[in-house]
Design a protein around this motif. Structure first.
Motif, PDB file in Angstrom:
ATOM      1  N   ARG A   7       0.880  -1.166   0.000  1.00  0.00           N
ATOM      2  CA  ARG A   7       0.000   0.000   0.000  1.00  0.00           C
ATOM      3  C   ARG A   7       0.918   1.217   0.000  1.00  0.00           C
ATOM      4  NH1 ARG A   7      -3.055  -0.969   4.073  1.00  0.00           N
ATOM      5  NH2 ARG A   7      -4.725  -1.803   2.790  1.00  0.00           N
ATOM      6  N   ILE A   8       0.770   2.044  -0.988  1.00  0.00           N
ATOM      7  CA  ILE A   8       1.560   3.259  -1.130  1.00  0.00           C
ATOM      8  C   ILE A   8       0.679   4.428  -0.704  1.00  0.00           C
ATOM      9  CG2 ILE A   8       2.858   4.726  -2.734  1.00  0.00           C
ATOM     10  CD1 ILE A   8       3.997   1.839  -2.450  1.00  0.00           C
ATOM     11  N   THR A   9       1.199   5.271   0.154  1.00  0.00           N
ATOM     12  CA  THR A   9       0.456   6.448   0.600  1.00  0.00           C
ATOM     13  C   THR A   9       1.338   7.673   0.454  1.00  0.00           C
ATOM     14  OG1 THR A   9      -0.807   5.144   2.189  1.00  0.00           O
ATOM     15  CG2 THR A   9      -0.763   7.523   2.535  1.00  0.00           C
ATOM     16  N   ALA A  11       1.112  11.487   1.521  1.00  0.00           N
ATOM     17  CA  ALA A  11       0.354  12.436   2.338  1.00  0.00           C
ATOM     18  C   ALA A  11       0.982  13.822   2.206  1.00  0.00           C
ATOM     19  CB  ALA A  11       0.359  11.999   3.796  1.00  0.00           C
ATOM     20  N   ALA A  25      -4.711  12.583   1.537  1.00  0.00           N
ATOM     21  CA  ALA A  25      -3.615  11.733   1.086  1.00  0.00           C
ATOM     22  C   ALA A  25      -4.097  10.863  -0.073  1.00  0.00           C
ATOM     23  CB  ALA A  25      -3.129  10.855   2.232  1.00  0.00           C
ATOM     24  N   LEU A  26      -3.168  10.472  -0.907  1.00  0.00           N
ATOM     25  CA  LEU A  26      -3.433   9.527  -1.990  1.00  0.00           C
ATOM     26  C   LEU A  26      -2.893   8.180  -1.538  1.00  0.00           C
ATOM     27  CD1 LEU A  26      -4.106   8.721  -4.940  1.00  0.00           C
ATOM     28  CD2 LEU A  26      -1.794   9.456  -5.528  1.00  0.00           C
ATOM     29  N   SER A  27      -3.723   7.170  -1.602  1.00  0.00           N
ATOM     30  CA  SER A  27      -3.295   5.834  -1.188  1.00  0.00           C
ATOM     31  C   SER A  27      -3.779   4.830  -2.226  1.00  0.00           C
ATOM     32  CB  SER A  27      -3.874   5.515   0.189  1.00  0.00           C
ATOM     33  OG  SER A  27      -3.324   4.314   0.686  1.00  0.00           O
ATOM     34  N   GLU A  29      -2.925   0.501  -3.824  1.00  0.00           N
ATOM     35  CA  GLU A  29      -2.221  -0.763  -3.644  1.00  0.00           C
ATOM     36  C   GLU A  29      -1.616  -1.214  -4.962  1.00  0.00           C
ATOM     37  OE1 GLU A  29      -4.700  -3.641  -1.691  1.00  0.00           O
ATOM     38  OE2 GLU A  29      -5.042  -2.298   0.017  1.00  0.00           O
TER      39      GLU A  29
END
Length: 101
Positions: A7-9, A11, A25-27, A29
């Protein structure tokens, strides 16, 4: 493609003037054929890179995310000009210190 899942976040913290950014934030997978966190740790231990721990992490994660998309869509014409130079770059990176003649 089966692989490691992440999972890439991203923020937001501040704009270029240091002012706080009020946005979500953009999150998302992703899957990657490599164990990315181990690669980050190994690259952070390489004295020849000398980017510092945060820049090295940014470099490694960005590179792995980009290269995974490039591999998956390798026949897409957008990647055609990058195929050979990117392969050469990755070989040089993997060879490690002293490889850059």
């Amino acid at each position: 493609m089966a692989g490691y899942k992440y999972r890439i976040t991203v923020a937001p913290i501040a704009d270029k003037h240091g002012q706080p950014l009020e946005m979500p934030a953009l999150s998302f997978e992703v899957e990657n054929h490599d164990e990315i966190l181990g690669i980050v740790t190994r690259l952070q231990g390489r004295e020849d890179l000398a980017f510092g721990p945060e820049k090295t992490a940014s470099f490694a994660i960005g590179l792995k995310l980009f290269s995974e998309v490039m591999m998956e869509y390798r026949k897409h014409p957008l990647f055609a000009p990058l195929r050979e130079p990117f392969r050469d770059f990755m070989q040089l990176l993997k060879k490690g210190p002293g490889a850059a003649g």
